[in-house]
Design a protein around this motif. Structure first.
Motif, PDB file in Angstrom:
ATOM      1  N   ALA A  74      10.988   8.626  10.331  1.00  0.00           N
ATOM      2  CA  ALA A  74      12.012   9.652  10.150  1.00  0.00           C
ATOM      3  C   ALA A  74      12.045  10.650  11.315  1.00  0.00           C
ATOM      4  CB  ALA A  74      11.803  10.373   8.814  1.00  0.00           C
ATOM      5  N   PRO A  75      10.916  11.226  11.716  1.00  0.00           N
ATOM      6  CA  PRO A  75      10.976  12.122  12.888  1.00  0.00           C
ATOM      7  C   PRO A  75      11.369  11.394  14.167  1.00  0.00           C
ATOM      8  CG  PRO A  75       8.940  12.451  11.656  1.00  0.00           C
ATOM      9  CD  PRO A  75       9.568  11.207  11.134  1.00  0.00           C
ATOM     10  N   HIS A  76      10.943  10.124  14.282  1.00  0.00           N
ATOM     11  CA  HIS A  76      11.255   9.376  15.501  1.00  0.00           C
ATOM     12  C   HIS A  76      12.758   9.188  15.664  1.00  0.00           C
ATOM     13  CE1 HIS A  76      10.885   6.372  18.670  1.00  0.00           C
ATOM     14  NE2 HIS A  76      11.737   5.633  17.985  1.00  0.00           N
ATOM     15  N   VAL A  77      13.469   8.876  14.585  1.00  0.00           N
ATOM     16  CA  VAL A  77      14.902   8.620  14.716  1.00  0.00           C
ATOM     17  C   VAL A  77      15.651   9.908  15.064  1.00  0.00           C
ATOM     18  CG1 VAL A  77      15.505   8.962  12.278  1.00  0.00           C
ATOM     19  CG2 VAL A  77      16.832   7.392  13.654  1.00  0.00           C
ATOM     20  N   MET A 137       6.994   5.950   6.712  1.00  0.00           N
ATOM     21  CA  MET A 137       8.203   6.754   6.527  1.00  0.00           C
ATOM     22  C   MET A 137       8.107   8.056   7.317  1.00  0.00           C
ATOM     23  SD  MET A 137       9.668   8.520   3.012  1.00  0.00           S
ATOM     24  CE  MET A 137       8.275   9.685   2.971  1.00  0.00           C
ATOM     25  N   THR A 138       6.937   8.701   7.270  1.00  0.00           N
ATOM     26  CA  THR A 138       6.776   9.971   7.981  1.00  0.00           C
ATOM     27  C   THR A 138       6.706   9.786   9.496  1.00  0.00           C
ATOM     28  OG1 THR A 138       4.356   9.841   7.725  1.00  0.00           O
ATOM     29  CG2 THR A 138       5.603  11.021   6.021  1.00  0.00           C
ATOM     30  N   GLY A 142      13.350   4.833   8.385  1.00  0.00           N
ATOM     31  CA  GLY A 142      12.313   5.305   7.470  1.00  0.00           C
ATOM     32  C   GLY A 142      12.631   5.077   6.012  1.00  0.00           C
ATOM     33  N   LEU A 143      13.590   4.211   5.711  1.00  0.00           N
ATOM     34  CA  LEU A 143      13.971   3.936   4.328  1.00  0.00           C
ATOM     35  C   LEU A 143      13.224   2.740   3.756  1.00  0.00           C
ATOM     36  CD1 LEU A 143      17.822   4.337   4.846  1.00  0.00           C
ATOM     37  CD2 LEU A 143      16.205   6.076   4.066  1.00  0.00           C
ATOM     38  N   VAL A 144      12.733   1.872   4.614  1.00  0.00           N
ATOM     39  CA  VAL A 144      11.996   0.678   4.214  1.00  0.00           C
ATOM     40  C   VAL A 144      10.796   0.535   5.139  1.00  0.00           C
ATOM     41  CG1 VAL A 144      12.067  -1.856   4.146  1.00  0.00           C
ATOM     42  CG2 VAL A 144      13.964  -0.541   3.211  1.00  0.00           C
ATOM     43  N   ALA A 145       9.673   0.124   4.589  1.00  0.00           N
ATOM     44  CA  ALA A 145       8.475  -0.136   5.383  1.00  0.00           C
ATOM     45  C   ALA A 145       7.793  -1.373   4.821  1.00  0.00           C
ATOM     46  CB  ALA A 145       7.523   1.063   5.347  1.00  0.00           C
ATOM     47  N   HIS A 146       7.540  -2.359   5.674  1.00  0.00           N
ATOM     48  CA  HIS A 146       6.944  -3.628   5.240  1.00  0.00           C
ATOM     49  C   HIS A 146       7.745  -4.254   4.104  1.00  0.00           C
ATOM     50  CE1 HIS A 146       3.725  -2.821   7.917  1.00  0.00           C
ATOM     51  NE2 HIS A 146       3.131  -1.889   7.184  1.00  0.00           N
ATOM     52  N   ASP A 147       9.095  -4.161   4.173  1.00  0.00           N
ATOM     53  CA  ASP A 147      10.018  -4.698   3.170  1.00  0.00           C
ATOM     54  C   ASP A 147       9.824  -4.080   1.790  1.00  0.00           C
ATOM     55  OD1 ASP A 147      11.220  -6.230   5.057  1.00  0.00           O
ATOM     56  OD2 ASP A 147      10.344  -8.129   4.440  1.00  0.00           O
ATOM     57  N   ALA A 148       9.239  -2.886   1.762  1.00  0.00           N
ATOM     58  CA  ALA A 148       9.132  -2.107   0.522  1.00  0.00           C
ATOM     59  C   ALA A 148       9.902  -0.807   0.722  1.00  0.00           C
ATOM     60  CB  ALA A 148       7.678  -1.809   0.185  1.00  0.00           C
ATOM     61  N   ILE A 149      10.652  -0.406  -0.282  1.00  0.00           N
ATOM     62  CA  ILE A 149      11.461   0.797  -0.135  1.00  0.00           C
ATOM     63  C   ILE A 149      10.578   2.026  -0.178  1.00  0.00           C
ATOM     64  CG2 ILE A 149      11.928   1.101  -2.615  1.00  0.00           C
ATOM     65  CD1 ILE A 149      14.845   1.796  -1.764  1.00  0.00           C
ATOM     66  N   THR A 150      10.894   2.996   0.653  1.00  0.00           N
ATOM     67  CA  THR A 150      10.159   4.253   0.673  1.00  0.00           C
ATOM     68  C   THR A 150      10.799   5.244  -0.295  1.00  0.00           C
ATOM     69  OG1 THR A 150      11.513   5.180   2.453  1.00  0.00           O
ATOM     70  CG2 THR A 150       9.598   3.859   3.101  1.00  0.00           C
ATOM     71  N   ASP A 170       0.849  -1.189   0.000  1.00  0.00           N
ATOM     72  CA  ASP A 170       0.000   0.000   0.000  1.00  0.00           C
ATOM     73  C   ASP A 170       0.883   1.238   0.000  1.00  0.00           C
ATOM     74  OD1 ASP A 170      -1.954   1.896   0.270  1.00  0.00           O
ATOM     75  OD2 ASP A 170      -2.250   1.558   2.425  1.00  0.00           O
ATOM     76  N   PRO A 171       0.887   2.028  -1.065  1.00  0.00           N
ATOM     77  CA  PRO A 171       1.798   3.174  -1.120  1.00  0.00           C
ATOM     78  C   PRO A 171       1.526   4.198  -0.024  1.00  0.00           C
ATOM     79  CG  PRO A 171       0.239   3.230  -2.954  1.00  0.00           C
ATOM     80  CD  PRO A 171       0.076   1.911  -2.299  1.00  0.00           C
ATOM     81  N   GLU A 172       0.260   4.379   0.326  1.00  0.00           N
ATOM     82  CA  GLU A 172      -0.050   5.339   1.382  1.00  0.00           C
ATOM     83  C   GLU A 172       0.448   4.842   2.727  1.00  0.00           C
ATOM     84  OE1 GLU A 172      -4.157   6.267   1.387  1.00  0.00           O
ATOM     85  OE2 GLU A 172      -4.151   7.224  -0.592  1.00  0.00           O
ATOM     86  N   GLY A 173       0.311   3.532   2.957  1.00  0.00           N
ATOM     87  CA  GLY A 173       0.799   2.972   4.210  1.00  0.00           C
ATOM     88  C   GLY A 173       2.314   3.062   4.312  1.00  0.00           C
ATOM     89  N   VAL A 174       3.016   2.785   3.203  1.00  0.00           N
ATOM     90  CA  VAL A 174       4.473   2.886   3.197  1.00  0.00           C
ATOM     91  C   VAL A 174       4.907   4.326   3.452  1.00  0.00           C
ATOM     92  CG1 VAL A 174       6.519   2.675   1.732  1.00  0.00           C
ATOM     93  CG2 VAL A 174       4.797   0.872   1.726  1.00  0.00           C
ATOM     94  N   ASP A 175       4.238   5.262   2.808  1.00  0.00           N
ATOM     95  CA  ASP A 175       4.578   6.667   2.988  1.00  0.00           C
ATOM     96  C   ASP A 175       4.290   7.119   4.411  1.00  0.00           C
ATOM     97  OD1 ASP A 175       5.431   9.125   1.395  1.00  0.00           O
ATOM     98  OD2 ASP A 175       3.598   9.850   2.357  1.00  0.00           O
ATOM     99  N   HIS A 176       3.190   6.620   4.978  1.00  0.00           N
ATOM    100  CA  HIS A 176       2.849   7.001   6.347  1.00  0.00           C
ATOM    101  C   HIS A 176       3.891   6.504   7.336  1.00  0.00           C
ATOM    102  CE1 HIS A 176       0.492   7.899   9.886  1.00  0.00           C
ATOM    103  NE2 HIS A 176       0.502   6.621  10.247  1.00  0.00           N
TER     104      HIS A 176
END
Length: 798
Positions: A276-279, A272-273, A454-462, A264-270
Motif C-alpha cells: 500500500a505505501p509502495h503504490v 499489505m502494509t 495491497g488487496l491480495v497477497a499470496h492469492d489470499a485477500i487482505t 499466514d495471516p501475519e504474512g498477508v497483513d505484512h
C-alpha cells in the motif's frame, strides 16, 4: 407498471417490505417514491431488473429461466418437477428472487415473475414462443389451420377447437414421437437441430415449398413455423416434446469447489502494509516524472510501449506496475492531457492529492481502480492492450474485477486460492451473466493488479481487499470523478490508515554515502531521497546512494546546499562525508552557465537596445542584454516581432543566413486548456470538482414505514390536474401551466420561480389543497409550493 407486483407489495408488512428495499436500494434513491404504485414502477423497470440479475448467483437465474419456460404462472411443485429436484431445493432460490422483487406468490399460491425478465430472456432454456403465438397469429388463416389439422389426423371444425386440439397433440411427447417416426429421411436431424440448437435458425426458404423435403413436411405438421422466408422457428411445446419427458434444464444449486491453502495471516497483513505505501509512493514519483517530461499519446490513442518502458526505467517501477499506475492515475483524474505541453501531465487534482494524508491518497487510487473499465494486465491473444487505449469489453471488465474480489472475500479468513481455473468457475457461478472466456482472461490480471495495490497477497485477500469488496454496489462508473462512497467509506478509511501505518519517515545515513529506510518509505521521504540520490534496491528495506551526479541533479532542480542538508537532517543524522559531498558539489555548481533563448534581437545602436530592454510594455518578452548590441528574448521570433511592432518599433526577421525574410501572418489557434483523458483516448475539459458531501445510504425500514403509512392513493386524474393548475396557478401562461402539469403527471424536471424570487428545481409532483408537493433538488426532500405563488416555470435539463 406491473399490477400483480403492486398487489403483492400491498400484502407485505413493514419487515418484509424493508427486506425487499434493502436488496433494491435503487428503488428508493432520491427522489424516493411516496406511493406503492411508484415503487412498483421502479422495481419493475427493465434496466433496473437487469442490474439486479447481475448480482444474483447462477441457481437463482436457472430457477427464473426454468419458470419462464413453463409460463408466466407456475406452481412450486411443477417447477421442482421440471428441474428434477425436491421442492426444498427450489424454495430458497425462489425466496431470494422474491427478496429482490423479481418473483412473488399470487393469491392462488402460484409464482409470478417480473415482466422485465421475459423481455431479457426471449428464449428461456432455448425454447421459443408457445404454440398459441403462432396458431393465433393473424398470418395463420382458418384454411391453414384446417390443413394442419388434416395433416395431424385431427377433426376439423371451429377455429378455437382446432387450435386447442393441435396444441394438445403437439404438446404430447408420445404422439410427437410417433409422428416423427413417419417423417421422411432427414426430418429427424432437422428437428433435432431446432430442438437443441434453436429455437430460431436460418433456413433455405425454397425447401419449404418443395414437396417431399423434410422442411416442407415439418412445416405441414406444425413442427416448424416460418415468420419470414429464410428464418424458421420451433414452438416451445414442440421443442419440449422432442427433447422428451426426461429433459431437465440445468440446475446447479451447489457452488463449484475451489481448492484452497491456508495462508499466514501475519504474512498477508505484512505484505499489505508493504504494498500500500509502495503504490502511493510510486504514483507520486511517476506523476512527478510526467511533470518534467509529458507523456505523448499515439495517433490511435493510448500510450506507446516505448514511453511505458522509459517511464518504468526513470521511476524505478517495473513495466507491469507502470501500466497499472498510469491507468489508475488517469481514471483518478491525477493525469491528463495538456494541449500546450503536447502530452499527459499532472492535473490540478494532483496538487491537492499530494497534500492529503497517505491513507486518503491510497483511497483515491483504490477507488479509481475499483471503477476502472480496463484491465492493465489482461492479455488478449498473448499480448497486453495499449495503455489507456479503448477496450471493447468496457464495463464488463469492472464487473469481472468486482466479482473476482467478491469471491475471494467469501473465502474463510487466512485462506488462499490454490486453483485459478476453479476461481474462474466459482466466479462465474456467482456472476453468471459475465462471459466465462472474459473471466478466464481477467482472473490472472485482477490477482496481479490487486497484489500490487495491497488487496491480495499470496492469492489470499487482505483486510484492505475485503473492505473494498464489500463496496460492490457503490463502486460507481469510470466517468464518475469522485466516487465518494468508496473514498470516504468509514471501514475503508480505518483499514487504509492501518495499511499505511508502517511507512517510515526517517532514514539511516551511512558514512559510505548511503541512506537506508528499514520499511516502506513515505511518499515525501522517497521523493526527497529520489531527488538527491540514486535508488539501488527496494523491498522490505530500500537503499539510496549519494554521488556527485545525484547531488548535482538535486541542485539543478532548485535546491541550495543549505536547503538540501536541512531537509536531509530532518529525516536522519547526517555523517560528515555526506555534508562534505553536498558542499563540495555546491561550490562547483554553476561555474559554467548555459542559457536557452528563443530568439536574438540585434541592433547597431546600443542606446536603442538599452531603450528596448527597459521598455515596460515589452517586459513579457523576458529581454536580457547579452552584449551592447545583442538582446536575448525568451519568446519565439514571431511573437517578439509582433510585440516590438506594437510598441512602435520596426524590426525585420533575419534567417540564419543573415538574409531578410518576409513571413505571412498565421492565425494562431486558441491555446487549449488542460484536458482530461477519458476511455478510448478521448479528452474533455477538466473542471475543478466541487467538494462532495457523502449522503447516507437510504434506510429501508424508514422507507417501508413511510410507504405503508401513506394513504396509497392513486395518481391524480389527468383531467383534474389541468383543471386545478389552470384555476390555482393563474399567474402562469398556458404553456407554463402545461409544463407544470407534466411535473405532476409524468414526473418531469422543471425550474420554478416563486413570487418572492426563490427558485427551485422540482420533479415528481403531486397536487394537494392548492399546493404543489414536489421533490426539490436543492433541498433534497419533498417540499410544498403554493400554486398561486408560482410566477414562472421553465424546462430543466440534466
Amino acid at each position: 407498471m406491473d399490477d400483480h407486483l403492486l398487489g403483492w407489495l400491498k400484502t407485505l408488512d413493514e419487515e418484509r417490505l424493508a427486506r425487499v428495499l434493502a436488496n433494491r436500494l435503487d428503488a428508493i434513491t432520491p427522489p424516493w417514491p411516496r406511493r406503492l404504485d411508484t415503487l412498483a414502477q421502479r422495481l419493475g423497470s427493465g434496466f433496473a431488473v437487469l442490474e439486479v440479475l447481475r448480482t444474483l448467483p447462477l441457481p437463482a437465474l436457472e430457477v427464473a429461466e426454468a419458470a419462464l419456460a413453463l409460463g408466466d404462472r407456475v406452481g412450486v411443485a411443477d417447477l421442482a418437477g421440471f428441474l428434477g429436484v425436491p421442492e426444498a431445493e427450489v424454495t430458497p432460490w425462489l425466496d431470494l428472487l422474491s427478496d429482490h422483487a423479481l418473483a412473488w406468490p399470487d393469491g392462488e399460491g402460484r409464482i409470478r415473475f417480473a415482466g422485465a425478465l421475459s423481455r431479457w430472456w426471449t428464449a428461456p432454456c432455448g425454447l421459443g414462443e408457445p404454440l398459441s403465438h403462432y396458431l393465433n397469429s393473424w398470418t395463420t388463416s382458418v384454411d391453414s389451420l384446417r390443413g394442419l389439422a388434416r395433416s395431424l389426423g385431427l377433426p376439423q371444425g371451429h377455429k378455437r377447437r382446432m387450435i386447442a386440439a393441435i396444441s394438445e397433440f403437439l404438446s404430447d411427447p408420445a404422439r410427437v414421437a410417433v409422428l416423427v417416426e413417419r417423417a421422411p429421411a432427414g426430418a429427424e436431424r432437422l428437428l433435432e437441430d431446432f430442438a437443441w440448437d434453436g429455437p430460431v435458425r436460418d433456413v433455405d426458404g425454397g425447401r419449404f415449398v418443395v414437396p417431399g423435403t423434410p422442411e416442407k413436411w415439418a412445416a405441414d405438421h406444425g413442427l416448424i413455423f416460418r415468420p419470414s422466408w429464410n428464418v424458421g422457428e420451433m414452438p416451445r411445446e414442440v421443442t419440449l416434446a422432442l427433447r422428451g419427458p426426461g429433459y431437465r434444464p440445468p440446475f446447479t444449486p451447489v457452488a463449484p469447489d475451489l481448492a484452497t491453502l491456508p495462508a499466514d495471516p501475519e504474512g498477508v497483513d505484512h505484505l499489505m502494509t508493504l504494498a500500500a505505501p509502495h503504490v502511493v509512493e510510486r504514483c507520486a514519483a511517476m506523476l512527478e516524472n510526467t511533470a518534467k517530461t509529458p507523456l505523448p499519446l499515439l495517433k490511435a490513442g493510448g500510450i506507446g510501449v516505448r514511453e511505458v518502458r522509459r517511464m518504468a526505467r526513470e521511476t524505478g517501477c517495473d513495466e507491469d506496475e507502470t501500466r497499472l499506475l498510469l491507468e489508475v492515475c488517469a481514471v483518478a483524474r491525477l493525469l491528463a492531457w495538456d494541449e500546450s505541453s503536447g502530452g499527459l501531465v499532472p492535473t490540478d487534482r494532483f496538487d491537492r492529492w499530494r497534500l492529503d494524508d497517505a491513507p486518503a491518497r491510497l483511497r483515491v487510487l483504490l477507488a479509481a481502480w475499483w471503477r476502472m473499465e480496463r484491465s492493465s494486465l489482461r492479455r488478449t491473444g498473448g499480448k497486453y492492450g495499449t495503455v489507456l487505449g479503448d477496450d471493447p469489453a468496457g464495463a464488463s471488465i469492472a464487473q469481472a474485477r468486482r466479482a473476482v474480489l467478491g469471491v475471494l472475500a467469501r473465502l474463510p479468513a487466512s485462506t488462499a486460492c490454490a486453483d485459478r481455473a476453479g476461481l474462474v468457475r466459482l466466479t462465474h457461478w456467482h456472476a453468471p451473466l459475465l462471459d466465462q472466456a472474459l473471466l478466464a482472461e481477467c482472473v490472472p490480471a485482477v490477482l496481479e493488479e490487486a497484489r500490487m495495490l495491497g488487496l491480495v497477497a499470496h492469492d489470499a485477500i487482505t483486510d484492505l481487499g475485503r473492505v473494498l469488496a464489500a463496496l460492490h454496489a457503490d463502486a460507481g462508473e469510470e466517468s464518475d470523478d469522485s466516487a465518494p462512497v468508496v473514498e470516504h467509506d468509514p471501514a475503508l478509511v480505518e483499514c487504509s490508515t492501518r495499511a499505511m501505518a508502517s511507512v517510515r519517515r526517517s532514514a539511516l545515513f551511512g558514512a559510505d554515502l548511503t541512506a537506508v529506510v528499514t520499511g516502506p518509505p513515505s511518499a515525501e521521504l522517497a521523493e526527497l531521497l529520489d531527488r538527491a540520490a540514486d535508488r539501488e534496491s527496494r523491498g522490505a528495506a530500500s537503499v539510496w546512494r549519494f554521488s556527485p551526479a545525484s547531488v548535482r541533479a538535486a541542485l539543478d532542480s532548485g535546491y541550495t546546499a543549505e536547503g538540501l542538508l536541512a531537509d536531509l537532517a530532518e529525516v536522519g543524522a547526517l555523517p560528515q562525508p555526506l555534508e562534505y559531498l553536498v558542499r563540495d558539489v555546491a561550490r562547483r555548481h554553476g561555474e559554467v552557465t548555459v542559457t536557452t533563448v528563443a530568439c536574438i534581437v540585434q541592433a547597431s545602436d546600443p542606446a536603442l537596445l538599452a531603450e528596448i530592454a527597459g521598455h515596460r510594455k515589452l517586459g513579457r518578452l523576458g529581454l536580457r542584454l547579452l552584449a551592447p548590441t545583442v538582446l536575448a528574448s525568451s519568446m519565439p521570433a514571431d511573437k517578439t516581432l509582433a510585440a516590438l511592432r506594437e510598441s512602435g518599433y520596426a524590426p525585420v526577421p533575419i534567417e540564419d543566413t543573415g538574409e531578410i525574410t518576409v513571413r505571412r501572418t498565421r492565425i494562431e489557434e486558441p491555446a487549449g486548456g488542460r484536458l482530461i483523458l477519458l476511455p478510448g483516448g478521448q479528452v474533455a475539459e477538466l473542471e475543478p470538482p466541487a467538494h462532495v458531501l457523502v449522503e447516507p445510504p437510504p434506510d429501508p425500514h424508514e422507507h417501508a414505514r413511510r410507504l405503508l403509512s401513506s394513504e396509497g392513493g392513486s395518481a391524480q386524474p389527468v383531467a383534474r390536474t389541468w383543471a386545478v393548475i389552470g384555476r390555482m396557478a393563474s399567474r402562469l401562461p398556458t404553456a407554463q401551466q402545461s409544463l407544470l402539469g407534466f411535473v405532476v403527471d409524468r414526473g418531469v424536471r422543471a425550474a420554478i420561480t416563486l413570487a418572492d424570487g426563490v427558485t427551485a428545481t422540482v420533479s415528481h409532483g403531486e397536487l394537494r389543497s392548492g399546493v404543489l408537493d414536489a421533490w426539490c433538488e436543492e433541498a433534497g426532500d419533498y417540499l410544498e409550493f403554493p400554486l398561486a405563488d408560482i410566477v414562472e416555470v421553465r424546462g430543466a435539463f440534466a
